[in-house]
Design a protein around this motif. Structure first.
Motif, short mmCIF file in Angstrom:
data_model
loop_
_atom_site.label_atom_id
_atom_site.label_comp_id
_atom_site.label_asym_id
_atom_site.label_seq_id
_atom_site.Cartn_x
_atom_site.Cartn_y
_atom_site.Cartn_z
N THR A 53 0.85 -1.18 0.00
CA THR A 53 0.00 0.00 0.00
C THR A 53 0.88 1.23 0.00
O THR A 53 1.95 1.25 0.61
CB THR A 53 -0.92 0.04 1.23
OG1 THR A 53 -0.11 0.00 2.40
CG2 THR A 53 -1.89 -1.13 1.25
N ALA A 54 0.42 2.21 -0.68
CA ALA A 54 1.16 3.47 -0.72
C ALA A 54 0.84 4.27 0.53
O ALA A 54 -0.31 4.42 0.91
CB ALA A 54 0.78 4.26 -1.96
N VAL A 55 1.85 4.74 1.18
CA VAL A 55 1.67 5.54 2.38
C VAL A 55 1.87 6.99 2.01
O VAL A 55 2.90 7.37 1.46
CB VAL A 55 2.68 5.12 3.48
CG1 VAL A 55 2.52 6.01 4.70
CG2 VAL A 55 2.50 3.67 3.84
N LYS A 56 0.86 7.77 2.33
CA LYS A 56 0.91 9.19 2.03
C LYS A 56 1.30 9.92 3.31
O LYS A 56 0.64 9.79 4.32
CB LYS A 56 -0.46 9.66 1.55
CG LYS A 56 -0.47 11.07 1.03
CD LYS A 56 -1.85 11.41 0.50
CE LYS A 56 -1.86 12.79 -0.11
NZ LYS A 56 -3.18 13.12 -0.61
N THR A 57 2.38 10.63 3.25
CA THR A 57 2.82 11.36 4.43
C THR A 57 2.30 12.78 4.35
O THR A 57 2.33 13.42 3.30
CB THR A 57 4.35 11.37 4.54
OG1 THR A 57 4.89 11.95 3.36
CG2 THR A 57 4.89 9.97 4.71
N VAL A 58 1.81 13.24 5.46
CA VAL A 58 1.27 14.59 5.55
C VAL A 58 2.07 15.33 6.61
O VAL A 58 2.26 14.83 7.72
CB VAL A 58 -0.22 14.55 5.95
CG1 VAL A 58 -0.76 15.95 6.08
CG2 VAL A 58 -1.02 13.77 4.92
N LYS A 59 2.54 16.47 6.27
CA LYS A 59 3.31 17.26 7.22
C LYS A 59 2.33 17.90 8.20
O LYS A 59 1.42 18.61 7.81
CB LYS A 59 4.11 18.34 6.49
CG LYS A 59 5.04 19.09 7.38
CD LYS A 59 5.88 20.07 6.60
CE LYS A 59 6.82 20.81 7.52
NZ LYS A 59 7.63 21.77 6.80
#
Length: 58
Positions: A20-26
């Motif tokens: 799964t693609a992990v989307k990082t959010v600042k």
């Protein structure tokens, strides 16, 4: 007479690991409002009142 017996078939499934693609959010820090504690106190008080009236009616 003949006796019928049922047998249960079992199947096994092999699973492959999914990527799964992990989307990082600042994360940005947001300063708390000055009256935030009062709003929480009001919410707590309203909840207590609701519990009181629910028990009183029962």
């Amino acid at each position: 007479m003949a006796t019928l017996t049922k047998t249960k078939k079992t199947t096994t499934k092999t699973s492959t690991p999914k990527t799964t693609a992990v989307k990082t959010v600042k994360a940005e820090k947001v300063p708390a409002k000055k009256d935030a504690a009062k709003d929480l106190a009001d919410l707590f008080e309203d909840g207590l009142k609701d519990l009181y009236w629910a028990e009183k009616i029962s």
